[in-house]
Design a protein around this motif. Structure first.
Motif, short mmCIF file in Angstrom:
data_model
loop_
_atom_site.label_atom_id
_atom_site.label_comp_id
_atom_site.label_asym_id
_atom_site.label_seq_id
_atom_site.Cartn_x
_atom_site.Cartn_y
_atom_site.Cartn_z
N VAL A 96 -13.04 -77.04 5.07
CA VAL A 96 -14.28 -76.05 5.81
C VAL A 96 -14.44 -76.29 6.84
CG1 VAL A 96 -16.93 -76.59 5.48
CG2 VAL A 96 -15.60 -77.48 3.57
N GLU A 97 -14.27 -74.81 7.94
CA GLU A 97 -14.53 -74.02 9.22
C GLU A 97 -16.00 -74.53 9.86
OE1 GLU A 97 -11.43 -71.40 7.57
OE2 GLU A 97 -13.58 -71.58 7.13
N SER A 98 -16.09 -75.38 10.55
CA SER A 98 -17.76 -74.75 11.68
C SER A 98 -17.00 -74.32 13.25
CB SER A 98 -17.74 -76.39 11.57
OG SER A 98 -17.31 -77.55 11.94
N GLY A 99 -17.97 -74.75 13.82
CA GLY A 99 -17.58 -74.72 15.16
C GLY A 99 -17.45 -72.52 15.72
N THR A 139 -8.99 -83.61 9.66
CA THR A 139 -9.72 -82.83 10.39
C THR A 139 -9.20 -82.51 11.45
OG1 THR A 139 -12.04 -83.13 9.61
CG2 THR A 139 -11.35 -81.82 12.27
N GLN A 149 -12.96 -70.38 4.13
CA GLN A 149 -14.37 -69.02 4.15
C GLN A 149 -14.42 -68.52 5.65
OE1 GLN A 149 -14.95 -72.58 4.57
NE2 GLN A 149 -17.00 -72.12 6.88
N TYR A 172 -8.31 -79.43 14.48
CA TYR A 172 -8.86 -78.53 16.01
C TYR A 172 -8.59 -77.44 16.62
CZ TYR A 172 -11.85 -83.06 14.42
OH TYR A 172 -12.37 -84.36 14.30
N THR A 184 -14.84 -68.80 9.73
CA THR A 184 -16.03 -68.54 11.18
C THR A 184 -15.96 -67.83 12.36
OG1 THR A 184 -17.03 -70.25 12.50
CG2 THR A 184 -14.61 -70.29 12.36
N CYS A 244 -9.27 -71.61 8.40
CA CYS A 244 -8.07 -72.46 8.92
C CYS A 244 -7.42 -72.18 7.14
CB CYS A 244 -9.28 -73.76 8.17
SG CYS A 244 -8.48 -75.47 8.57
N LEU A 295 -12.85 -75.37 17.43
CA LEU A 295 -13.64 -75.00 15.88
C LEU A 295 -13.10 -76.07 15.13
CD1 LEU A 295 -11.65 -71.25 15.73
CD2 LEU A 295 -14.52 -72.55 16.29
N SER A 296 -13.75 -76.80 14.30
CA SER A 296 -13.62 -77.92 13.47
C SER A 296 -12.60 -77.88 11.84
CB SER A 296 -14.21 -78.84 13.55
OG SER A 296 -14.02 -79.14 14.53
N CYS A 297 -11.61 -78.40 11.40
CA CYS A 297 -11.41 -77.43 10.26
C CYS A 297 -11.38 -79.12 8.94
CB CYS A 297 -10.36 -76.33 10.11
SG CYS A 297 -9.90 -76.39 8.17
#
Length: 117
Positions: A5-8, A77, A109, A79, A111, A95, A20-22
């Protein structure tokens, strides 16, 4: 099985920074390599940064000196610190994780990162 799950991602001005984080879940102990890839509109997905556990990371020439990949083992995680962003860095960032026993190749998915004034 590994879930990523990616975010950022987001919108940033040229010269700005994003991280970015994964986060990996499922069977993260089977992961032997992780990395970030990106795909801009009309282009193929390409490597941004990647590391094999126990080895030094590798970077695309276009991001060397500006991006840094790192990992937090306790949090499973990875980054991607992105500095001095340019409009040509605009893309969907994915990621990726490779596993052994069993062998597998997993993707998050994606980002969106948009660099624009």
């Amino acid at each position: 099985q590994v879930q990523l799950v990616e975010s950022g991602g987001g919108l940033v001005q040229p010269g700005g920074s994003l991280r970015l984080s994964c986060a990996a879940s499922g069977s993260p102990f089977s992961i032997y390599a992780m990395g970030w890839y990106r795909q801009a509109p009309g282009k193929q997905r390409g490597l941004v940064a990647r590391f094999i556990i126990g080895s030094r990371p590798t970077y695309a020439d276009s991001v060397k000196g500006r991006f840094t990949i790192s990992r937090d083992n306790a949090k499973n995680t990875v980054y991607l610190q992105m500095n001095s962003l340019k409009p040509e860095d605009t893309a969907v960032y994915y990621c990726n994780a490779g596993t052994k026993l069993p062998a597998g190749d997993y993707w998050g998915q994606g980002t969106q990162v948009t660099v624009s004034s």
